[in-house]
Design a protein around this motif. Structure first.
Motif, PDB file in Angstrom:
ATOM      1  N   GLY A 173     -11.170  -6.197  -8.755  1.00 21.02           N
ATOM      2  CA  GLY A 173      -9.951  -6.700  -9.381  1.00 21.02           C
ATOM      3  C   GLY A 173     -10.258  -7.639 -10.528  1.00 21.02           C
ATOM      4  O   GLY A 173     -11.314  -7.561 -11.162  1.00 21.02           O
TER       5      GLY A 173
ATOM      6  N   THR B  27     -13.952  -4.304  -2.555  1.00 14.11           N
ATOM      7  CA  THR B  27     -12.784  -4.810  -3.258  1.00 14.11           C
ATOM      8  C   THR B  27     -13.133  -5.065  -4.716  1.00 14.11           C
ATOM      9  O   THR B  27     -14.249  -5.504  -5.023  1.00 14.11           O
ATOM     10  CB  THR B  27     -12.250  -6.103  -2.590  1.00 14.11           C
TER      11      THR B  27
ATOM     12  N   ASP C 202      -6.439   1.510   2.449  1.00 16.50           N
ATOM     13  CA  ASP C 202      -6.535   0.778   1.189  1.00 16.50           C
ATOM     14  C   ASP C 202      -5.195   0.173   0.821  1.00 16.50           C
ATOM     15  O   ASP C 202      -4.137   0.668   1.216  1.00 16.50           O
ATOM     16  CB  ASP C 202      -7.068   1.659   0.064  1.00 16.50           C
TER      17      ASP C 202
ATOM     18  N   HIS D 125      -3.247  -3.135  -2.012  1.00 19.51           N
ATOM     19  CA  HIS D 125      -3.311  -4.011  -3.180  1.00 19.51           C
ATOM     20  C   HIS D 125      -2.783  -5.391  -2.789  1.00 19.51           C
ATOM     21  O   HIS D 125      -1.856  -5.511  -1.986  1.00 19.51           O
ATOM     22  CB  HIS D 125      -2.467  -3.452  -4.331  1.00 19.51           C
ATOM     23  N   THR D 126      -3.360  -6.434  -3.387  1.00 20.09           N
ATOM     24  CA  THR D 126      -2.871  -7.796  -3.180  1.00 20.09           C
ATOM     25  C   THR D 126      -2.750  -8.511  -4.517  1.00 20.09           C
ATOM     26  O   THR D 126      -3.569  -8.313  -5.423  1.00 20.09           O
ATOM     27  CB  THR D 126      -3.808  -8.605  -2.256  1.00 20.09           C
TER      28      THR D 126
ATOM     29  N   TYR E 233      -5.472 -10.311  -8.914  1.00 26.95           N
ATOM     30  CA  TYR E 233      -5.147  -8.995  -8.343  1.00 26.95           C
ATOM     31  C   TYR E 233      -6.413  -8.393  -7.747  1.00 26.95           C
ATOM     32  O   TYR E 233      -7.486  -8.442  -8.363  1.00 26.95           O
ATOM     33  CB  TYR E 233      -4.593  -8.048  -9.409  1.00 26.95           C
TER      34      TYR E 233
ATOM     35  N   TYR F  99      -7.784  -4.776  -5.483  1.00 30.59           N
ATOM     36  CA  TYR F  99      -7.641  -3.513  -4.750  1.00 30.59           C
ATOM     37  C   TYR F  99      -8.728  -3.508  -3.685  1.00 30.59           C
ATOM     38  O   TYR F  99      -9.912  -3.697  -3.995  1.00 30.59           O
ATOM     39  CB  TYR F  99      -7.804  -2.318  -5.676  1.00 30.59           C
ATOM     40  N   THR F 100      -8.339  -3.285  -2.422  1.00 30.46           N
ATOM     41  CA  THR F 100      -9.278  -3.325  -1.304  1.00 30.46           C
ATOM     42  C   THR F 100      -9.230  -2.006  -0.548  1.00 30.46           C
ATOM     43  O   THR F 100      -8.148  -1.476  -0.261  1.00 30.46           O
ATOM     44  CB  THR F 100      -8.951  -4.482  -0.352  1.00 30.46           C
TER      45      THR F 100
ATOM     46  N   GLY G 257       0.818  -1.202   0.000  1.00 30.42           N
ATOM     47  CA  GLY G 257       0.000   0.000   0.000  1.00 30.42           C
ATOM     48  C   GLY G 257       0.849   1.247   0.000  1.00 30.42           C
ATOM     49  O   GLY G 257       2.082   1.197  -0.118  1.00 30.42           O
TER      50      GLY G 257
END
Length: 277
Positions: A205, A203, A265, A267-268, A222, A224-225, A55
């Motif tokens: 992605g 979330t 927030d 990213h994973t 992928y 984004y949360t 993040g």
């Protein structure tokens, strides 16, 4: 001789009538095979996922002390008048991993479905502030558990071997706050609030999956949360902070240090393996 000619004439006259009675059967029409719609991705699946989260720095913000009598004492050297802190923040990147269960339904090349996943994370962020007292003030926020409930919309290709999809839904996070401070006066005490939050957000992605066998698929995803904002408060009493027994009588309630952020927030990116029933 006359008998032979008579027999031949009789045969010639009766053959056309006999031939007219012969029925020639036509060959059967070819059967049309109806090809069923592909169902290669349909069904329930379970699996595991693991990856990395990251993040932006400085998401947690420390607000100045709510003690006007101490502003000068806590202003760093060289800072503008009225400043209390020289602050900086970091996001702690780390591991993300857990388990998932889902269901897909395929119509032609279109695949629709839903997925629930639960992950342990080693993600968090912190904000550090330094005053002229000298002292260090640190607010830490840690994400211990992350769960998402999402819809999926995908497209199957290459004879149902590959699936590309977009996904989105709601997210839940179990967030812990911690406060620590160095160089406190021995007579000082700290009490905190907002130490643990159950945060809901969203979330979005996408990802891609590949069928390794009829029942096993491997994928990359992928997300984004965003878990929304948080608030945290630390109240310092005693010593130079005021309150009961404090040296600053004009601040009987002690000194409040608050932390907040606009959005938590991150990213994973995760690898996934699934077994499809």
């Amino acid at each position: 001789m006359k008998k032979l000619l008579l027999a031949a004439s009789t045969a010639a006259l009766t053959f056309p009538a006999f031939a007219a009675d012969v029925v020639m059967e036509e060959p059967p029409a070819p059967m049309v095979m109806e090809v069923p719609a592909s169902t290669g991705w349909s069904g329930v699946y379970v699996g595991l996922q693991a990856g990395y989260g990251f993040g932006d720095d400085g998401q947690v913000q420390l607000s100045p002390f709510t003690n006007p009598g101490l502003i000068g004492a806590f202003t760093p050297a060289g800072a503008a008048a009225g400043s209390s802190f020289n602050a900086n923040g970091d996001f702690d990147d780390g591991f993300v991993g857990g388990a998932h269960i889902g269901y897909d339904h395929q119509i032609g090349n279109i695949v629709i479905g839903g997925i629930l996943d639960v992950s342990y994370t080693d993600l968090g962020d912190e904000q550090r502030a330094f005053s002229r007292s000298p002292a260090e003030y640190v607010i830490e926020r840690e994400l211990d558990l992350l769960a998402t409930l999402r819809a999926r919309l995908g497209y199957s290709f290459a004879n149902d071997r590959f699936l590309a999809y977009a996904t989105g839904g709601v997210a839940y996070g179990d967030v812990d706050f911690n406060y620590r401070q160095g160089a406190l006066s021995p007579a000082s005490t700290v009490s905190t609030s907002g130490g643990q939050d159950s945060d809901f957000g969203y979330t979005v992605g996408g990802g891609v999956e590949m069928r390794m066998t009829q029942n096993v698929s491997f994928g990359l995803e992928y997300l984004y949360t965003n878990l929304g904002d948080n608030d945290f408060n630390a109240n310092l009493q005693g010593g130079p902070f005021g309150g009961v027994g404090g040296a600053v009588g004009s601040n009987p309630g002690g000194t409040n240090l608050t932390g907040s952020d606009d959005d938590f927030d991150f990213h994973t990116i995760q690898a996934k393996i699934s077994y499809r029933f």
